[in-house]
Scaffold this motif. Sequence first.
Motif: not given
Ligand SMILES: C=C(O[C@H]1[C@H](O)[C@@H](CO)O[C@H](OP(=O)(O)OP(=O)(O)OC[C@H]2O[C@@H](n3ccc(=O)[nH]c3=O)[C@H](O)[C@@H]2O)[C@@H]1NC(C)=O)C(=O)O
Length: 298
Positions: A138, A170-171, A221, A225, A230, A233, A236, A241, A254-255, A291
């Motif tokens: 976030y 980043y990470r 994750c 990313n 993402s 995404l 997915d 999935k 979450h894919a 990651e």
């Molecule tokens: C879970 C982790 O960290 C997470 C962290 O909790 C969240 C919240 O800020 O943001 C990152 O996830 P993320 O980029 O996948 O964030 P999300 O908001 O879940 O998804 C991003 C976009 O992908 C889309 N999305 C995601 C998953 C999915 O199955 N399908 C899909 O369409 C979501 O709708 C959104 O539009 C971090 N992951 C990385 C690799 O940076 C982790 O590090 O293990």
Amino acid sequence: MVSNVSILEEKINIHTNYDITLLSPIKCGGKVKYITFPSTLDEVIESIKFSKQNDLKLFILGGLTNTLVLDSGLDGLAISTKNLKGITVKDDVISAKCGESLSHVIQSAINNNLSGLEQLSGIPGTIGGALKGNAGSYNKAISDIFYSAEIVLPDLSIKKIYNSDDLFSYRASNLPKDSFIYSVSLRLNKVDDNKPLIKQREEYILKRKEVGQYDKPSLGCVFKNPTPLSAGLLIDKCGLKGLSYNGAVVSESHANFITVEKNTTANSYLTLANKVREEVFKRFGITLDYEINIMGQN
Ligand SMILES: C=C(O[C@H]1[C@H](O)[C@@H](CO)O[C@H](OP(=O)(O)OP(=O)(O)OC[C@H]2O[C@@H](n3ccc(=O)[nH]c3=O)[C@H](O)[C@@H]2O)[C@@H]1NC(C)=O)C(=O)O
Ligand SMILES: NC(=O)C1=CN([C@@H]2O[C@H](COP(=O)(O)OP(=O)(O)OC[C@H]3O[C@@H](n4cnc5c(N)ncnc54)[C@H](OP(=O)(O)O)[C@@H]3O)[C@@H](O)[C@H]2O)C=CC1
């Protein structure tokens, strides 16, 4: 060839052929040849000394919430940080030994009217692991609030490092190679009333619960990313999935998560993750970077 085990054992307790599943939140992985559980800085130093004297590869294990130890196990000495605990607060700086859980650090900060960690609520693992991987969620990352860390260098000297422009990305963190993070200090913002912080913490945890992040064991994750895209995404969109292999499953929630059923092996997790990577490459021409940390030989 390991020698003097019994002599060194007087200073540090060394366990042999230790089953990693006892430490892993996903309950898989092989055995580690030698492992110590230091509770003091001296014991950390003795452990590193032991690995050097016996030419053993050194592994540092935090909460293993972001690490896959393969089924072949670890041929070397692992230091588990689980007994390195303790938190202190001075003005707007909170300091914790590396084995403290991130959630405990966040709770202590809030109890002391310190704001700045709320967005990280719900992330598992230790503060040492969080610093090493520059944990974030976030739009907040450890790098935003990092003040200093005490680290042990491979030559066994202790160094204090402070924030600088090139320390994080980043990470990832760019700490001196093979350094052991002993303690971490974060600079936060003092507030008069901590009730809003308590509420925000609950909301962030609820957000994770709502999307099913805690439903089944996982390492969070799997892939970074590929900014600005993402990984979740892309996976997915490939329709992956639910894809499974020997009990490892691409999460329906979450894919970019792979969940594990009982008795899944670490190698099955990796086989599935590699398959996901291949499919994303075939469809989008993008190679996803891991990651999670992968330890051991495949
Ligand atoms: C879970 C982790 O960290 C997470 C962290 O909790 C969240 C919240 O800020 O943001 C990152 O996830 P993320 O980029 O996948 O964030 P999300 O908001 O879940 O998804 C991003 C976009 O992908 C889309 N999305 C995601 C998953 C999915 O199955 N399908 C899909 O369409 C979501 O709708 C959104 O539009 C971090 N992951 C990385 C690799 O940076 C982790 O590090 O293990
Ligand atoms: N956003 C999310 O939802 C999630 C985020 N995570 C992140 O991953 C972090 C993983 O923490 P944790 O489970 O404790 O770590 P792990 O045991 O998974 O270790 C991760 C890596 O951190 C390094 N490390 C851990 N502790 C230390 C230390 N004291 N000194 C030096 N290196 C260390 C090790 O690096 P090396 O390879 O050098 O030995 C290890 O490979 C969490 O804090 C969180 O930030 C994890 C899961 C989900």
